[in-house]
Design a protein around this motif. Structure first.
Motif, PDB file in Angstrom:
ATOM      1  N   LEU A 109       0.826  -1.214   0.000  1.00  0.00           N
ATOM      2  CA  LEU A 109       0.000   0.000   0.000  1.00  0.00           C
ATOM      3  C   LEU A 109       0.855   1.258   0.000  1.00  0.00           C
ATOM      4  N   SER A 110       2.029   1.186   0.628  1.00  0.00           N
ATOM      5  CA  SER A 110       2.907   2.360   0.628  1.00  0.00           C
ATOM      6  C   SER A 110       3.441   2.660  -0.775  1.00  0.00           C
ATOM      7  N   ILE A 111       3.578   1.642  -1.604  1.00  0.00           N
ATOM      8  CA  ILE A 111       4.000   1.860  -2.991  1.00  0.00           C
ATOM      9  C   ILE A 111       2.910   2.608  -3.752  1.00  0.00           C
ATOM     10  N   ILE A 112       1.677   2.159  -3.590  1.00  0.00           N
ATOM     11  CA  ILE A 112       0.559   2.822  -4.270  1.00  0.00           C
ATOM     12  C   ILE A 112       0.477   4.283  -3.826  1.00  0.00           C
ATOM     13  N   GLU A 113       0.605   4.497  -2.537  1.00  0.00           N
ATOM     14  CA  GLU A 113       0.559   5.861  -2.002  1.00  0.00           C
ATOM     15  C   GLU A 113       1.664   6.725  -2.610  1.00  0.00           C
ATOM     16  N   ALA A 114       2.871   6.179  -2.692  1.00  0.00           N
ATOM     17  CA  ALA A 114       3.998   6.943  -3.251  1.00  0.00           C
ATOM     18  C   ALA A 114       3.765   7.258  -4.731  1.00  0.00           C
ATOM     19  N   VAL A 115       3.253   6.289  -5.481  1.00  0.00           N
ATOM     20  CA  VAL A 115       2.987   6.510  -6.900  1.00  0.00           C
ATOM     21  C   VAL A 115       1.956   7.612  -7.076  1.00  0.00           C
ATOM     22  N   GLU A 116       0.901   7.560  -6.281  1.00  0.00           N
ATOM     23  CA  GLU A 116      -0.159   8.566  -6.399  1.00  0.00           C
ATOM     24  C   GLU A 116       0.307   9.945  -5.931  1.00  0.00           C
ATOM     25  N   ARG A 117       1.015   9.987  -4.835  1.00  0.00           N
ATOM     26  CA  ARG A 117       1.452  11.261  -4.269  1.00  0.00           C
ATOM     27  C   ARG A 117       2.518  11.949  -5.112  1.00  0.00           C
ATOM     28  N   LEU A 128       3.472  -1.500 -10.609  1.00  0.00           N
ATOM     29  CA  LEU A 128       2.120  -1.371 -10.076  1.00  0.00           C
ATOM     30  C   LEU A 128       1.223  -2.573 -10.376  1.00  0.00           C
ATOM     31  N   SER A 129       1.333  -3.165 -11.551  1.00  0.00           N
ATOM     32  CA  SER A 129       0.497  -4.338 -11.830  1.00  0.00           C
ATOM     33  C   SER A 129       0.836  -5.472 -10.862  1.00  0.00           C
ATOM     34  N   THR A 130       2.111  -5.635 -10.552  1.00  0.00           N
ATOM     35  CA  THR A 130       2.543  -6.666  -9.602  1.00  0.00           C
ATOM     36  C   THR A 130       2.056  -6.352  -8.193  1.00  0.00           C
ATOM     37  N   VAL A 131       2.108  -5.090  -7.818  1.00  0.00           N
ATOM     38  CA  VAL A 131       1.626  -4.681  -6.492  1.00  0.00           C
ATOM     39  C   VAL A 131       0.140  -4.993  -6.366  1.00  0.00           C
ATOM     40  N   PHE A 132      -0.657  -4.605  -7.373  1.00  0.00           N
ATOM     41  CA  PHE A 132      -2.093  -4.899  -7.344  1.00  0.00           C
ATOM     42  C   PHE A 132      -2.339  -6.405  -7.268  1.00  0.00           C
ATOM     43  N   TYR A 133      -1.575  -7.154  -8.059  1.00  0.00           N
ATOM     44  CA  TYR A 133      -1.726  -8.606  -8.068  1.00  0.00           C
ATOM     45  C   TYR A 133      -1.398  -9.210  -6.699  1.00  0.00           C
ATOM     46  N   ASN A 134      -0.306  -8.760  -6.106  1.00  0.00           N
ATOM     47  CA  ASN A 134       0.081  -9.289  -4.799  1.00  0.00           C
ATOM     48  C   ASN A 134      -0.957  -8.934  -3.733  1.00  0.00           C
ATOM     49  N   LEU A 135      -1.553  -7.750  -3.848  1.00  0.00           N
ATOM     50  CA  LEU A 135      -2.632  -7.382  -2.930  1.00  0.00           C
ATOM     51  C   LEU A 135      -3.854  -8.280  -3.145  1.00  0.00           C
ATOM     52  N   ALA A 136      -4.123  -8.638  -4.384  1.00  0.00           N
ATOM     53  CA  ALA A 136      -5.223  -9.570  -4.669  1.00  0.00           C
ATOM     54  C   ALA A 136      -4.954 -10.913  -4.003  1.00  0.00           C
ATOM     55  N   CYS A 137      -3.730 -11.390  -4.103  1.00  0.00           N
ATOM     56  CA  CYS A 137      -3.369 -12.671  -3.479  1.00  0.00           C
ATOM     57  C   CYS A 137      -3.506 -12.603  -1.963  1.00  0.00           C
ATOM     58  N   GLU A 153      -8.757  -6.899 -10.626  1.00  0.00           N
ATOM     59  CA  GLU A 153      -9.208  -6.056 -11.740  1.00  0.00           C
ATOM     60  C   GLU A 153      -8.197  -4.945 -12.010  1.00  0.00           C
ATOM     61  N   ARG A 154      -7.700  -4.337 -10.961  1.00  0.00           N
ATOM     62  CA  ARG A 154      -6.705  -3.275 -11.127  1.00  0.00           C
ATOM     63  C   ARG A 154      -5.405  -3.826 -11.712  1.00  0.00           C
ATOM     64  N   ALA A 155      -5.036  -5.030 -11.308  1.00  0.00           N
ATOM     65  CA  ALA A 155      -3.821  -5.655 -11.849  1.00  0.00           C
ATOM     66  C   ALA A 155      -3.957  -5.896 -13.353  1.00  0.00           C
ATOM     67  N   VAL A 156      -5.095  -6.426 -13.747  1.00  0.00           N
ATOM     68  CA  VAL A 156      -5.320  -6.710 -15.170  1.00  0.00           C
ATOM     69  C   VAL A 156      -5.356  -5.413 -15.971  1.00  0.00           C
ATOM     70  N   LYS A 157      -6.015  -4.383 -15.444  1.00  0.00           N
ATOM     71  CA  LYS A 157      -6.047  -3.086 -16.135  1.00  0.00           C
ATOM     72  C   LYS A 157      -4.640  -2.503 -16.278  1.00  0.00           C
TER      73      LYS A 157
END
Length: 186
Positions: A109-117, A128-137, A153-157
């Motif tokens: 989640l800290s990666i997503i926050e850093a990317v957005e900020r 980011l696709s890997t981060v979303f995928y790992n969060l799905a897992c 869904e976010r990983a696939v997008k």
């Protein structure tokens, strides 16, 4: 390093960590001590830390995680935000593999926050696709099916490979979910 050779080293280390045997902890520690840090050796380094942890010695893994936490924090506060995200990704993977899912979740989640900020386009592209995928897992493993589907869904997008999604056992708990089925049909 040849990618095939690298994967074979990782798999051999994983097997030693899982199945052990006489002299394995000492051999793993020698490998860790003799490993020269390179971008290619990062995956091998992570697998060695996990294997040593699984063979009963958590100290090298804990030392690494503390150092990585500090370095990631400093990098994310400074100019090396991409490096900080890379360290967080490594932390997340290691923590997830040793069953510390809440800590892994926080790292991702800290990666997503850093990317957005900070609008980190290279991190968005590379991780980011890997981060979303790992969060799905992680969500699937924790029984949070709806959340797992959202992350998937976010990983696939973000262009995560659907073929891997079909194979990963960590997603078994959501295989019959309508959202999962729809996602793989698209």
């Amino acid at each position: 390093i040849d990618p095939y050779d690298l994967r074979m080293k990782e798999l051999a280390i994983m097997a030693l960590g899982e199945f052990g045997g006489e002299g394995v902890p000492e051999a793993l520690r020698k490998l860790l001590d003799g490993l020269t840090p390179t971008e290619e050796s990062n995956a091998v380094h992570s697998e060695l830390l996990i294997a040593i942890h699984r063979r009963g010695n958590p100290e090298p893994l804990e030392t690494f995680l503390k150092k990585a936490e500090f370095a990631a924090e400093q990098a994310l506060k400074g100019e090396a935000k991409e490096e900080g995200c890379s360290l967080r990704l490594t932390q997340g993977r290691i923590l997830s593999r040793v069953g510390r899912r809440k800590e892994a979740l926080a790292a991702y989640l800290s990666i997503i926050e850093a990317v957005e900020r900070h609008d980190l386009d290279q991190v968005r592209k590379d991780y980011l696709s890997t981060v979303f995928y790992n969060l799905a897992c992680l969500s699937a493993l924790d029984g949070e099916r709806a959340k797992a589907i959202e992350w998937l869904e976010r990983a696939v997008k973000a262009d995560f490979d659907r073929a891997w999604i079909r194979l990963d056992k960590e997603l078994d708990s959501i295989r019959e979910e309508p959202g999962y089925l729809k996602l793989l049909q698209e």
